[in-house]
Design an enzyme around this catalytic site. Structure first.
Site, PDB file in Angstrom:
ATOM      1  CG  ASP A  54      31.127  68.664 104.109  1.00  0.00           C
ATOM      2  OD1 ASP A  54      30.922  68.415 105.302  1.00  0.00           O
ATOM      3  OD2 ASP A  54      30.404  68.234 103.193  1.00  0.00           O
ATOM      4  CE  LYS A  88      28.046  67.207 105.342  1.00  0.00           C
ATOM      5  NZ  LYS A  88      28.148  66.829 103.944  1.00  0.00           N
ATOM      6  CB  CYS A  90      27.658  69.727 101.590  1.00  0.00           C
ATOM      7  SG  CYS A  90      27.988  68.104 100.864  1.00  0.00           S
TER       8      CYS A  90
HETATM    9  C1  C5J Z   1      30.145  69.008  99.388  1.00  0.00           C
HETATM   10  C2  C5J Z   1      30.246  67.765  97.344  1.00  0.00           C
HETATM   11  N1  C5J Z   1      30.712  69.076 100.593  1.00  0.00           N
HETATM   12  N2  C5J Z   1      30.258  68.863  96.596  1.00  0.00           N
HETATM   13  N3  C5J Z   1      30.285  67.846  98.701  1.00  0.00           N
HETATM   14  O1  C5J Z   1      29.556  69.960  98.918  1.00  0.00           O
HETATM   15  O2  C5J Z   1      30.227  66.670  96.831  1.00  0.00           O
END
Ligand code: C5J
Length: 223
Positions: A24, A129, A162
């Site tokens: 991400d 995702k 994540c």
């Molecule tokens: C991720 C989030 N990528 N913190 N998303 O960690 O909402």
């Protein structure tokens, strides 16, 4: 077989059976005006790991390690976004609402894209995702199975959300997982520290952790 000097002990892996999963590294989490900022976070901390993450991916590509990028995002009609997720946190903007980088966390919008330094290269794999874990609602498990992958290196954001969720999903599926400590970051320094400690506690109950220098040196790359 390369060996990474890791904690709680050495991590041996075959590059052809290893993938690096970069979680991400999207503008929505790392740049002002995105989803992370809408939740009230200081996003500047996350940008600092971009050069380290880029060096890690380059070294992995050169070593024949598969490179997988994940991105957290939803369909434009939000049919895959649970109402509970959208409602959570009283953000200044909700998932699907328009910010300065387009609709938040919607696939295809500028904010859902990767930061330019970490844009996927030819041969890399991108997994979109809908959840925090990268196995939920995606083909990641099948992609790894078809390639005979047994070992996973992890980086990306955020460490305790994540990244940790995906690492735990992978651990339960039998993958040997290593978190690259300086290629991951959190909006909350204490949460990053705690996550690293949790992963490698109890003899590596979720996996291993190591700095990128140890990974690059195992790959024969310049630190
Ligand atoms: C991720 C989030 N990528 N913190 N998303 O960690 O909402």
């Amino acid at each position: 077989m390369p060996v990474i000097r890791a904690t709680p002990y050495d991590y041996a892996f075959e590059p052809a059976r290893t993938a690096v999963v970069m979680i991400d590294m999207q503008r929505d989490f790392i740049e002002p005006g995105g989803f992370g900022a809408a939740l009230g976070n200081d996003v500047s901390r996350l940008a600092a790991i971009v050069p380290t993450a880029a060096r890690l991916l380059d070294a992995c590509r050169r070593a024949g390690i598969a490179v997988i990028h994940t991105k957290e995002c939803h369909r434009p009609d939000l049919a895959d976004c649970p109402p509970a997720k959208r409602a959570r946190g009283n953000p200044s903007l909700r998932i699907g609402e328009a910010g300065s980088m387009g609709r938040l966390l919607v696939d295809g919008e500028p904010g859902s894209d990767f930061v330019p330094e970490l844009a996927p290269r030819d041969g890399d794999i991108v997994v979109a995702k809908p959840g925090k874990g990268a196995f939920y609602g995606t083909a990641l498990g099948e992609i790894l199975r078809l390639r005979g992958i047994t070992h996973l290196l992890f980086g990306g954001v955020t460490t305790e959300v994540c990244v940790q969720t995906t690492m735990r999903e992978a651990n339960d599926r039998g993958y040997e997982c290593l978190l690259v400590e300086d290629a991951t970051e959190s909006y909350f320094p204490a949460f990053k520290t705690a996550t690293i400690a949790m992963i490698r506690a109890q003899g590596g109950i979720v996996g291993w952790t190591a700095g990128s220098g140890a990974v690059l040196s195992a790959l024969g790359a310049e630190p």
